[in-house]
Design a protein around this motif. Structure first.
Motif, PDB file in Angstrom:
ATOM      1  N   ASN A   1      51.400  50.257  50.871  1.00 51.98           N
ATOM      2  CA  ASN A   1      51.419  49.576  49.472  1.00 51.98           C
ATOM      3  C   ASN A   1      51.506  48.165  49.974  1.00 51.98           C
TER       4      ASN A   1
ATOM      5  N   TYR B   1      47.996  46.673  51.070  1.00 54.28           N
ATOM      6  CA  TYR B   1      47.384  46.358  49.960  1.00 54.28           C
ATOM      7  C   TYR B   1      47.581  45.172  49.112  1.00 54.28           C
ATOM      8  N   LEU B   2      48.810  45.100  48.869  1.00 62.53           N
ATOM      9  CA  LEU B   2      49.319  43.699  47.983  1.00 62.53           C
ATOM     10  C   LEU B   2      48.942  42.702  48.927  1.00 62.53           C
TER      11      LEU B   2
ATOM     12  N   GLU C   1      46.409  42.043  51.069  1.00 68.37           N
ATOM     13  CA  GLU C   1      44.895  41.953  51.066  1.00 68.37           C
ATOM     14  C   GLU C   1      44.627  41.569  49.432  1.00 68.37           C
ATOM     15  N   ARG C   2      45.110  42.260  48.339  1.00 62.64           N
ATOM     16  CA  ARG C   2      44.783  41.745  47.088  1.00 62.64           C
ATOM     17  C   ARG C   2      45.194  40.290  46.743  1.00 62.64           C
TER      18      ARG C   2
ATOM     19  N   GLU D   1      45.268  37.632  48.810  1.00 62.85           N
ATOM     20  CA  GLU D   1      44.152  36.980  49.550  1.00 62.85           C
ATOM     21  C   GLU D   1      42.893  36.781  48.670  1.00 62.85           C
ATOM     22  N   ARG D   2      42.391  37.947  47.838  1.00 62.51           N
ATOM     23  CA  ARG D   2      41.485  37.829  47.245  1.00 62.51           C
ATOM     24  C   ARG D   2      41.540  37.363  45.654  1.00 62.51           C
ATOM     25  N   GLU D   3      42.763  37.220  45.374  1.00 64.21           N
ATOM     26  CA  GLU D   3      43.045  36.869  43.985  1.00 64.21           C
ATOM     27  C   GLU D   3      42.983  35.286  43.512  1.00 64.21           C
TER      28      GLU D   3
ATOM     29  N   ARG E   1      48.729  36.200  41.313  1.00 62.21           N
ATOM     30  CA  ARG E   1      49.083  36.121  42.711  1.00 62.21           C
ATOM     31  C   ARG E   1      50.433  36.073  42.870  1.00 62.21           C
TER      32      ARG E   1
ATOM     33  N   LEU F   1      51.897  39.602  42.205  1.00 63.86           N
ATOM     34  CA  LEU F   1      51.816  40.250  43.516  1.00 63.86           C
ATOM     35  C   LEU F   1      52.831  40.064  44.663  1.00 63.86           C
TER      36      LEU F   1
END
Length: 197
Positions: free
Chosen positions: A87, A90-91, A93-94, A96-98, A104, A107
């Motif tokens: 988890n 995933y957070l 990585e998410r 970095e893309r947000e 952000r 997250l």
């Protein structure tokens, strides 16, 4: 049908027990395919951070004595609580893309929250002594296991032989990271079956 297709089809039809390599969970063991019958002893860990150096040495010597006295012994250490690494990954990585700073920030707060929970449960480990029963006669099994348990207790270990519910809980934590269920069913949906009166 090709061998690859046959293999996929047989894997699709395999039961959960077949997929994880277990035949049955008995009252005192886990019967596996090809790895023998496994008996687990739950060992309550000592908090060595509060022990003196001499006491830690004595605990190490006691474990060494047990290991020398019982050749068949295996040691297993499992998390007894949930693991949040997937988890958290995933957070990250998410994040970095947000592009949205508000999302952000949320997250990031989720990540901090998971870190806090994991730190609180950092010492939640379960230590197990595993004995593989291979060709023991049924009449010899319980005296043999009792001798092992007695030997562990004589060396100062707080130990309990795992019963059926303990083994199901261990499997749930190991395969599913499920530590919230109070009672594990033998069959999916078992709790909904109403026996005839």
């Amino acid at each position: 049908m090709s061998k690859k297709t046959e293999k996929k089809e047989s894997a699709r039809r395999a039961s959960t027990r077949q997929l994880i390599g277990t035949k049955a969970v008995t009252e005192y063991s886990l019967v596996t395919y090809g790895h023998g019958e496994l008996v687990f002893f739950l060992v309550k860990p000592s908090n060595i951070s509060v022990l003196s150096e001499a006491s830690v040495g004595a605990r190490i010597y006691a474990l060494m004595t047990v290991l020398k006295g019982i050749a068949e012994i295996e040691i297993l250490c499992l998390n007894s609580r949930e693991n949040f690494e997937d988890n958290k990954r995933y957070l990250r990585e998410r994040m970095e893309r947000e592009d949205n700073p508000v999302v952000r920030g949320l997250l990031e707060k989720d990540l901090v929250f998971l870190d806090r929970i994991q730190v609180q449960m950092a010492t939640a480990r379960e230590f197990l002594i595993v004995i593989r029963l291979r060709a023991e006669k049924e009449s010899e099994v319980f005296p043999y296991l009792s001798r092992i348990e007695k030997s562990l207790k004589e060396q100062g270990f707080s130990v309990k032989r795992a019963d059926r519910e303990d083994i199901k809980r261990l499997l749930a934590v190991y395969f599913e990271q499920n530590v919230t269920t109070e009672r594990f069913e033998d069959f999916d949906g078992e709790r909904w079956i109403i026996p005839d009166d």
